[in-house]
Design a protein around this motif. Structure first.
Motif, PDB file in Angstrom:
ATOM      1  N   PRO A  29       0.792  -1.229   0.000  1.00 30.34           N
ATOM      2  CA  PRO A  29       0.000   0.000   0.000  1.00 30.34           C
ATOM      3  C   PRO A  29       0.826   1.281   0.000  1.00 30.34           C
ATOM      4  O   PRO A  29       1.930   1.343   0.545  1.00 30.34           O
ATOM      5  CB  PRO A  29      -0.815  -0.114   1.305  1.00 30.34           C
ATOM      6  CG  PRO A  29      -0.895  -1.578   1.575  1.00 30.34           C
ATOM      7  CD  PRO A  29       0.423  -2.120   1.122  1.00 30.34           C
ATOM      8  N   PHE A  56      -3.137  -0.113  -4.895  1.00 28.77           N
ATOM      9  CA  PHE A  56      -3.020   0.053  -3.451  1.00 28.77           C
ATOM     10  C   PHE A  56      -3.060   1.522  -3.026  1.00 28.77           C
ATOM     11  O   PHE A  56      -2.581   1.862  -1.957  1.00 28.77           O
ATOM     12  CB  PHE A  56      -1.700  -0.564  -2.965  1.00 28.77           C
ATOM     13  CG  PHE A  56      -1.754  -2.047  -2.711  1.00 28.77           C
ATOM     14  CD1 PHE A  56      -2.616  -2.578  -1.770  1.00 28.77           C
ATOM     15  CD2 PHE A  56      -0.919  -2.914  -3.401  1.00 28.77           C
ATOM     16  CE1 PHE A  56      -2.641  -3.943  -1.505  1.00 28.77           C
ATOM     17  CE2 PHE A  56      -0.931  -4.278  -3.151  1.00 28.77           C
ATOM     18  CZ  PHE A  56      -1.799  -4.793  -2.198  1.00 28.77           C
ATOM     19  N   LEU A  69     -11.234  -6.116  -4.621  1.00 30.25           N
ATOM     20  CA  LEU A  69      -9.906  -5.676  -4.230  1.00 30.25           C
ATOM     21  C   LEU A  69      -9.624  -6.012  -2.769  1.00 30.25           C
ATOM     22  O   LEU A  69      -8.785  -5.390  -2.115  1.00 30.25           O
ATOM     23  CB  LEU A  69      -9.743  -4.175  -4.472  1.00 30.25           C
ATOM     24  CG  LEU A  69      -9.923  -3.728  -5.927  1.00 30.25           C
ATOM     25  CD1 LEU A  69      -9.778  -2.216  -6.041  1.00 30.25           C
ATOM     26  CD2 LEU A  69      -8.941  -4.429  -6.859  1.00 30.25           C
ATOM     27  N   SER A  70     -10.348  -6.995  -2.244  1.00 35.20           N
ATOM     28  CA  SER A  70     -10.005  -7.546  -0.943  1.00 35.20           C
ATOM     29  C   SER A  70      -8.611  -8.157  -1.030  1.00 35.20           C
ATOM     30  O   SER A  70      -8.058  -8.306  -2.130  1.00 35.20           O
ATOM     31  CB  SER A  70     -11.020  -8.618  -0.557  1.00 35.20           C
ATOM     32  OG  SER A  70     -10.890  -9.735  -1.439  1.00 35.20           O
ATOM     33  N   PRO A  71      -8.000  -8.543   0.074  1.00 35.77           N
ATOM     34  CA  PRO A  71      -6.698  -9.209  -0.025  1.00 35.77           C
ATOM     35  C   PRO A  71      -6.694 -10.399  -0.975  1.00 35.77           C
ATOM     36  O   PRO A  71      -5.763 -10.559  -1.778  1.00 35.77           O
ATOM     37  CB  PRO A  71      -6.403  -9.611   1.422  1.00 35.77           C
ATOM     38  CG  PRO A  71      -7.044  -8.497   2.218  1.00 35.77           C
ATOM     39  CD  PRO A  71      -8.330  -8.202   1.478  1.00 35.77           C
ATOM     40  N   MET A  74      -6.935  -9.057  -4.512  1.00 35.79           N
ATOM     41  CA  MET A  74      -5.639  -8.547  -4.975  1.00 35.79           C
ATOM     42  C   MET A  74      -4.737  -9.692  -5.421  1.00 35.79           C
ATOM     43  O   MET A  74      -4.006  -9.574  -6.412  1.00 35.79           O
ATOM     44  CB  MET A  74      -4.951  -7.760  -3.862  1.00 35.79           C
ATOM     45  CG  MET A  74      -5.524  -6.388  -3.632  1.00 35.79           C
ATOM     46  SD  MET A  74      -5.020  -5.226  -4.938  1.00 35.79           S
ATOM     47  CE  MET A  74      -5.399  -3.677  -4.115  1.00 35.79           C
ATOM     48  N   THR A  99       0.139 -10.076  -0.556  1.00 38.40           N
ATOM     49  CA  THR A  99      -0.483 -10.471  -1.818  1.00 38.40           C
ATOM     50  C   THR A  99       0.194 -11.674  -2.470  1.00 38.40           C
ATOM     51  O   THR A  99      -0.462 -12.628  -2.884  1.00 38.40           O
ATOM     52  CB  THR A  99      -0.467  -9.279  -2.792  1.00 38.40           C
ATOM     53  OG1 THR A  99      -0.987  -8.130  -2.126  1.00 38.40           O
ATOM     54  CG2 THR A  99      -1.293  -9.572  -4.026  1.00 38.40           C
ATOM     55  N   ASP A 195     -10.236   2.434  -4.115  1.00 39.13           N
ATOM     56  CA  ASP A 195      -9.619   1.120  -4.303  1.00 39.13           C
ATOM     57  C   ASP A 195      -8.859   0.699  -3.047  1.00 39.13           C
ATOM     58  O   ASP A 195      -8.953  -0.454  -2.608  1.00 39.13           O
ATOM     59  CB  ASP A 195      -8.663   1.144  -5.500  1.00 39.13           C
ATOM     60  CG  ASP A 195      -9.394   1.227  -6.832  1.00 39.13           C
ATOM     61  OD1 ASP A 195     -10.617   0.996  -6.866  1.00 39.13           O
ATOM     62  OD2 ASP A 195      -8.721   1.536  -7.841  1.00 39.13           O
ATOM     63  N   THR A 198     -11.308  -0.269  -0.321  1.00 35.80           N
ATOM     64  CA  THR A 198     -11.864  -1.607  -0.526  1.00 35.80           C
ATOM     65  C   THR A 198     -10.908  -2.680  -0.006  1.00 35.80           C
ATOM     66  O   THR A 198     -11.322  -3.645   0.640  1.00 35.80           O
ATOM     67  CB  THR A 198     -12.146  -1.837  -2.021  1.00 35.80           C
ATOM     68  OG1 THR A 198     -13.064  -0.840  -2.477  1.00 35.80           O
ATOM     69  CG2 THR A 198     -12.750  -3.213  -2.262  1.00 35.80           C
ATOM     70  N   TYR A 199      -9.622  -2.494  -0.291  1.00 35.66           N
ATOM     71  CA  TYR A 199      -8.628  -3.445   0.210  1.00 35.66           C
ATOM     72  C   TYR A 199      -8.606  -3.457   1.738  1.00 35.66           C
ATOM     73  O   TYR A 199      -8.645  -4.519   2.368  1.00 35.66           O
ATOM     74  CB  TYR A 199      -7.248  -3.078  -0.330  1.00 35.66           C
ATOM     75  CG  TYR A 199      -6.132  -3.886   0.281  1.00 35.66           C
ATOM     76  CD1 TYR A 199      -5.898  -5.195  -0.116  1.00 35.66           C
ATOM     77  CD2 TYR A 199      -5.318  -3.341   1.276  1.00 35.66           C
ATOM     78  CE1 TYR A 199      -4.884  -5.944   0.460  1.00 35.66           C
ATOM     79  CE2 TYR A 199      -4.302  -4.084   1.848  1.00 35.66           C
ATOM     80  CZ  TYR A 199      -4.093  -5.389   1.439  1.00 35.66           C
ATOM     81  OH  TYR A 199      -3.098  -6.126   2.022  1.00 35.66           O
TER      82      TYR A 199
END
Length: 279
Positions: A29, A56, A69-71, A74, A99, A195, A198-199
């Motif tokens: 990130p 990120f 775009l959750s873990p 990703m 990731t 984005d 969301t992550y």
């Protein structure tokens, strides 16, 4: 820079080309692919080095509405990237985020493209979101407008050394032009912030604990490289992580924070080269 269309959206990436073994460098990130600029310079004469800029928060092209775009999403996006470029026998190097590990243990066809895995000071076990800066932006993502407010100190170069910015991640001051590049989308792009939000909303410690439990199923060589002075990712986590992989090994790099490609790129490049050369 080149672009590629994936189900989640358009990614920017760089590709050194060449006929050498393929090394893919993945970041975490609030940075982009330029995190790896020094490592690319060290490796590109011997390897094909491919660097995606992942969504990120420091990316210029927001993903499609509704993209996962959750873990885990990703990780699938990174797998989609490997498949779209038809990259095989890949040495996948991941810094900061989990990731690459999530992809490697997923058991998907894309995971089969990974021949070797390098995990460089990443989120692991219950350290998710990681440390003070990770938890701060995770909490900010829960509040409307929170990420935009949290990004405001990044407008001022001296404030980027604060613990809630890049201060705990790097032992050295990130050059202004690089920090400007990382900060611009966080400050000016609502899509990039969305984005990242969301992550962060999908960041749960139990997910990485499950990934650790699945590490024994990844039977290819793994090098866990950790910053000896890391104040965000505990070195003890690195040693534990390496022990979980059947072919895991562990290396500590001195005088570095989490962003090893920024603090100690020569040492990290040498470690990658030695690891790949062993076959």
């Amino acid at each position: 820079m080149a672009t590629i269309e994936l189900p989640a959206g358009t990614l920017d990436y760089s590709d050194s080309g060449g006929d050498g073994p393929t090394v893919v460098l993945a970041h975490g990130p609030a940075v982009d692919g330029t995190l790896w600029r020094h490592v690319v310079a060290e490796l590109q004469d011997q390897y094909r080095v491919v660097v995606p800029t992942l969504p990120f928060g420091s990316h210029l092209r927001p993903m499609r509405s509704g993209a996962d775009l959750s873990p885990d999403g990703m990780a699938r996006l990174l797998g989609d990237f490997l498949e779209a470029l038809d990259l095989t026998g890949v040495t996948l190097v991941q810094n900061d985020a989990a990731t690459g590990m999530l992809l490697a243990v997923s058991g998907t066809p894309a995971a089969g493209r990974i021949a070797r895995l390098v995990l460089a000071s990443i989120e692991a076990f219950d350290n998710f979101p990681p440390g003070l800066p990770g938890r701060a932006i995770w909490l900010a993502a829960k509040v409307p407008g929170g990420l935009a407010a949290a990004a405001q100190p990044l407008r001022f170069h001296p404030l980027r050394r604060l613990p809630l910015a890049y201060g705990l991640l790097s032992r050295r001051t990130v050059p202004r032009e690089i920090a400007d590049r990382w900060s611009w989308p966080l400050l000016h792009s609502a899509g990039a912030r969305e984005d990242l939000r969301t992550y962060l909303r999908g960041a749960r410690p139990d997910r990485l604990q499950r990934a650790a439990a699945e590490a024994g199923g990844f039977d290819r060589p793994v090098l866990v490289v950790w910053a000896a002075r890391d104040r965000v990712m505990p070195p003890a986590h690195g040693r534990r992580l390496a022990a979980l992989f059947p072919q895991g090994s562990y290396l500590e790099i001195p005088d570095s924070g989490t962003l090893i490609p920024e603090d100690q790129p020569n040492a990290l490049s040498a470690a990658i080269d030695t690891f790949v050369s062993k076959g």
